[in-house]
Design an enzyme around this catalytic site. Structure first.
Site, PDB file in Angstrom:
ATOM      1  N   GLN A 205       0.817  -1.216   0.000  1.00 58.69           N
ATOM      2  CA  GLN A 205       0.000   0.000   0.000  1.00 58.69           C
ATOM      3  C   GLN A 205       0.848   1.262   0.000  1.00 58.69           C
ATOM      4  OE1 GLN A 205      -2.522  -1.943   3.444  1.00 58.69           O
ATOM      5  NE2 GLN A 205      -3.406   0.023   2.950  1.00 58.69           N
ATOM      6  N   PHE A 236      -6.011  -3.991   3.452  1.00 56.32           N
ATOM      7  CA  PHE A 236      -6.725  -3.601   4.668  1.00 56.32           C
ATOM      8  C   PHE A 236      -5.828  -2.962   5.727  1.00 56.32           C
ATOM      9  CE2 PHE A 236      -8.590  -7.695   3.118  1.00 56.32           C
ATOM     10  CZ  PHE A 236      -9.640  -7.121   2.417  1.00 56.32           C
ATOM     11  N   GLU A 240       0.928  -1.878   4.648  1.00 55.47           N
ATOM     12  CA  GLU A 240       1.685  -0.637   4.820  1.00 55.47           C
ATOM     13  C   GLU A 240       3.065  -1.009   5.355  1.00 55.47           C
ATOM     14  OE1 GLU A 240       0.045   3.084   6.230  1.00 55.47           O
ATOM     15  OE2 GLU A 240      -1.921   2.125   6.386  1.00 55.47           O
ATOM     16  N   ARG A 318      -6.425   8.242  16.288  1.00 55.63           N
ATOM     17  CA  ARG A 318      -7.772   8.123  15.725  1.00 55.63           C
ATOM     18  C   ARG A 318      -8.739   7.535  16.750  1.00 55.63           C
ATOM     19  NH1 ARG A 318      -9.959   8.858  10.604  1.00 55.63           N
ATOM     20  NH2 ARG A 318      -7.907   9.394   9.787  1.00 55.63           N
ATOM     21  N   ARG A 350      -7.905  -1.420   8.618  1.00 47.99           N
ATOM     22  CA  ARG A 350      -9.053  -0.655   8.129  1.00 47.99           C
ATOM     23  C   ARG A 350      -9.819   0.038   9.274  1.00 47.99           C
ATOM     24  NH1 ARG A 350     -13.044  -3.626   3.847  1.00 47.99           N
ATOM     25  NH2 ARG A 350     -13.841  -1.779   2.772  1.00 47.99           N
ATOM     26  N   PHE A 352      -8.180   2.138  11.360  1.00 50.66           N
ATOM     27  CA  PHE A 352      -6.990   2.736  11.977  1.00 50.66           C
ATOM     28  C   PHE A 352      -7.257   3.275  13.370  1.00 50.66           C
ATOM     29  CE2 PHE A 352      -2.874   4.769  11.840  1.00 50.66           C
ATOM     30  CZ  PHE A 352      -2.193   4.066  10.868  1.00 50.66           C
ATOM     31  N   ALA A 514      -6.204   5.451   5.217  1.00 46.52           N
ATOM     32  CA  ALA A 514      -7.011   6.490   5.870  1.00 46.52           C
ATOM     33  C   ALA A 514      -8.182   6.939   5.000  1.00 46.52           C
ATOM     34  CB  ALA A 514      -6.141   7.690   6.257  1.00 46.52           C
ATOM     35  N   GLU A 720     -13.131   3.003   4.806  1.00 48.29           N
ATOM     36  CA  GLU A 720     -13.136   2.602   6.207  1.00 48.29           C
ATOM     37  C   GLU A 720     -14.460   2.807   6.938  1.00 48.29           C
ATOM     38  OE1 GLU A 720      -8.608   3.353   7.644  1.00 48.29           O
ATOM     39  OE2 GLU A 720      -9.743   5.122   7.038  1.00 48.29           O
TER      40      GLU A 720
END
Length: 761
Positions: A205, A236, A240, A318, A350, A352, A514, A720
């Site tokens: 990603q 998902f 990353e 978050r 997903r 976060f 995000a 998300e």
């Protein structure tokens, strides 16, 4: 671009995913489908069998002597730094002196076949002096073993308001983690070139982060590393930071052997070595009046960060900014943190941290409703917020609208009466109805990540090549951005060629995460295409003898806005005319999200460009003898603004809901007393199957609600936010079981124990 935007011809249309047919027929090439270059070697990871201990050495002689083994790589062999931390530093790619979780990579075997590499990796024996592991959030809190120290949002005086509140309650609950379980596992093909160059095909990603981590591990400048990704078979959030270190491991092996190296993790190794959704522990103290109006709240949200920082900062941020969801509390203190444990380093997933944050108020509201003997739906209605506790405005009218429409679609009142009659007639089966409504903020929590670049070429036959920094993981980003470019030029979408994402074309990209993929890359592509359209309009104006602003691009043709004029050029003809006029038909575009800011000291600001609103109503049936349950129906209403592609968005909403259903009801991660993960495959880890999808599954987009923020064509993110809507299923299970408190996931075993506890209470 405002609400007076003319009717969109290409953006905004329901179009199938650009790879839909190829996915269905097997023509879509994923990384493992690419032809392997001559001399390709295969790598496998040797993993720690324990959760915590001093690594005294590795017994590798037996593995090295096995047929086909080319090289065994340990920490001391790494050409550059043994550090794959995506943020900060100090996270080793291969353990050196200390192992900190079960499944941590301790060596890399390179062999002529994958089977040979896997056999040799299994034959490596580490010498480890065991240390006691930290395996729970409670122990991490007690030791103040911070991965992320407490972040606190305050408004008013929660302690004083709690002291004077007519009613007060305390509670504690937990929500588990979640394995990403992407269909395509972690995989990389690294191909060495000349002068230290490395071409890396990665299922990632975040190509730029991969480039940076690989360069650090190899000890070369960024320009020597090119990372490329055409598509992923799901991600998902799990591709990353995790994809970056897997890519770095393959690249290190390629650099050390001088040959191409492919590293594809088996499912069990993938699950052991890569991070999950953060589990959370919640402790809360709420004050309220006799009507159920919220007056004060003091809450702790503590996440299990695992053994290293990874993405825990963003997850905690978050979680704390979404802890009140769409509800108002005048005096509030919310504390969020992540503790260090000897679990795998937990990572992006997903939502976060947003889904974990939003669970808090559901437990609180249901506890209050039970205490006051009130309907929780009434409490929702009187506590809808107009702003967040950190000072950002919400749109309560949209909160109320999506919630009302979901209840209307489900036939709430009629369904409640039907359920009451059913429950009265069945001694062991119980049906329940639950709702959920949310406001989800869209933007990266770190302001500088909210940027994107794009590159657009037009060829002299009128065909268009589009590149941008976003990655395609099945979510439909590529077709959406292609629709944006097609809209700018008013040409069929099939005329826009979609290219792989590569750091060689688009530098310094942000992750596709995000829920910002379309927002950022759509605007960047729009900027590049608009630059080219303006250049082309000037050439067309000279040809037609009119002003550039009078040139119209429409459905593949270009013509002047003169009454009665029959002059017309095909888009390709104009492209050729531009080339002859020596006008560049290549342009870059750049976008940065405006109007976002955050004061990390004061914990106030506007960290999100806008909020997306959604609501769901779910019905469940519960067998009180076994705890088994099923979602019978779900009615979802999701705010997507003016959707760029309703077909893609509906698919995303359905998939997100089902993934959330798995997290909240069936997907339970389990470690033994020594910290070894026990469920490392689909036989012991229960993701939702086709029969877990509710038989009645109604999903629709909120109509007539273009985004008030200046997003691309007034659209809104969709990746998300809908995952949170599965919380309606948990609330329906609360109703069916007759409980306010639920630890999650609400597996049959956990529900059965809960029901038995009620009987003995």
């Amino acid at each position: 671009m405002d609400d007076a935007t003319p009717r969109l011809r290409f953006a905004g249309q329901a179009m199938r995913h650009d790879s839909a047919l190829k996915h269905a027929t097997g023509e879509a090439r994923f990384l493992d489908d690419l032809p392997e270059p001559a001399g390709t070697l295969h790598a496998a990871l040797a993993l720690s069998p324990v959760a915590h201990g001093h690594l005294l050495g590795l017994e590798t002689a037996a593995a090295a002597a096995m047929p086909g083994v080319v090289r065994i790589i340990t920490a001391r062999d790494i050409p550059g730094e043994n550090d794959i931390a995506p943020i900060g530093s100090g996270e080793p790619m291969l353990a050196e002196n200390l192992v900190e979780h079960h499944g941590q990579a301790i060596a890399l075997v390179v062999a002529r076949t994958r089977d040979a590499a896997l056999r040799a990796a299994a034959a490596i024996t580490p010498r480890i002096a065991m240390l006691p592991p930290i395996l729970s959030i409670e122990e991490g809190l007690a030791r103040e073993a911070w991965i992320i120290p407490p972040q606190i949002i305050r408004e008013g005086d929660a302690a004083a308001a709690l002291a004077r509140a007519p009613h007060a309650l305390r509670g504690e609950f937990q929500a588990g983690g979640q394995e990403h379980f992407y269909l395509e596992g972690q995989i990389t093909l690294a191909i060495p070139g000349e002068d230290g160059e490395m071409l890396v095909h990665a299922s990632t990603q975040h190509p730029t982060e991969g480039q940076h981590v690989i360069a650090r591990v190899l000890g070369v400048p960024y320009h020597r590393v090119t990372v490329q990704c055409r598509r992923m078979g799901g991600a998902f959030g799990g591709k990353e930071s995790n994809a970056s270190w897997v890519a770095a491991a393959a690249a290190a092996a390629a650099a050390l052997t001088g040959q191409p190296v492919k590293l594809r993790l088996p499912r069990c190794a993938d699950m052991a070595a890569t991070g999950k959704r953060h589990p959370f522990l919640y402790r809360w103290h709420v004050g309220f009046d006799s009507d159920g109006k919220l007056l004060a709240l003091d809450a702790l949200l503590a996440g299990d960060g695992g053994h290293s920082l990874d993405m825990s900062g963003g997850v905690v941020f978050r979680a704390v900014t979404h802890a009140l969801n769409c509800y108002a509390v005048p005096d509030v203190t919310i504390t969020a943190c992540a503790v260090k444990t000897n679990h795998v380093s937990n990572t992006a997933f997903r939502g976060f941290g947003g889904p974990q944050g939003a669970l808090l108020m559901e437990e609180v509201l249901h506890a209050i409703a039970r205490h006051l003997d009130r309907d929780v739906e009434d409490l929702r209605a009187i506590n809808i917020a107009a702003r967040t506790p950190y000072g950002q405005a919400l749109e309560p009218e949209l909160t109320r609208r999506v919630w009302a429409e979901a209840r209307r679609d489900a036939g709430w009142a009629e369904k409640q009466a039907e359920i009451a009659a059913f429950n009265a007639a069945h001694p062991t089966l119980r049906r329940g109805l639950g709702s959920f409504v949310c406001a989800f903020g869209i933007s990266f929590g770190i302001p500088h990540l909210n940027q994107a670049g794009a590159l657009v070429h037009i060829y002299t036959d009128g065909s268009i090549r589009l590149a941008h920094g976003g990655t395609e993981m099945g979510q439909g980003l590529f077709i959406k951005v292609a629709q944006v470019v097609a809209e700018v030029f008013s040409v069929p979408v099939g005329q826009v060629g979609i290219s792989a994402t590569t750091t060689a074309e688009i530098p310094n990209t942000s992750a596709t995460a995000a829920s910002t993929g379309s927002d950022l890359n759509g605007w960047a592509a729009h900027a590049a295409a608009t630059t080219l359209r303006e250049r082309m309009a000037s050439v067309a104006a000279a040809h037609f003898g009119c002003a550039a602003e009078e040139v119209i691009f429409e459905n593949g043709s270009v013509f002047p806005a003169r009454p009665g004029s029959n002059e017309r050029l095909g888009f390709g003809d104009l492209a050729k005319l531009c080339w002859k006029a020596r006008v560049s038909l290549s342009a870059t575009g750049f976008y940065k999200t405006p109007d976002i800011h955050w004061d990390a000291q004061a914990m106030r600001g506007a960290p999100f460009f806008y909020f997306s609103y959604g609501a769901a109503v779910a019905e469940v049936i519960l067998d009180t003898l076994t705890g088994e349950h099923r979602c019978l129906s779900a009615h979802l209403v999701q705010d997507c603004g003016r959707s760029l592609n309703p077909a893609i968005d509906l698919g995303q909403i359905e998939g997100a809901f089902v993934q959330g259903l798995g997290w909240l009801t069936s997907e339970e991660l389990f470690w033994d007393a020594e910290g070894r993960q026990c469920n490392l495959g689909p036989s012991t880890y229960k993701i939702p199957g086709s029969r877990d999808v509710p038989p009645v599954f109604s999903t629709r987009l909120l109509e007539g609600a273009p985004n008030r923020a200046a997003t691309i064509f007034r659209s809104k993110a969709v990746g998300e936010p809908p995952l949170l809507l599965a919380t309606a299923v948990v609330n329906a299970l609360r109703a069916a079981a007759g409980v306010a408190h639920l630890d999650l996931p609400a597996t049959p075993e956990r529900l059965l124990l809960n029901l038995r506890a009620q009987k003995t209470a």
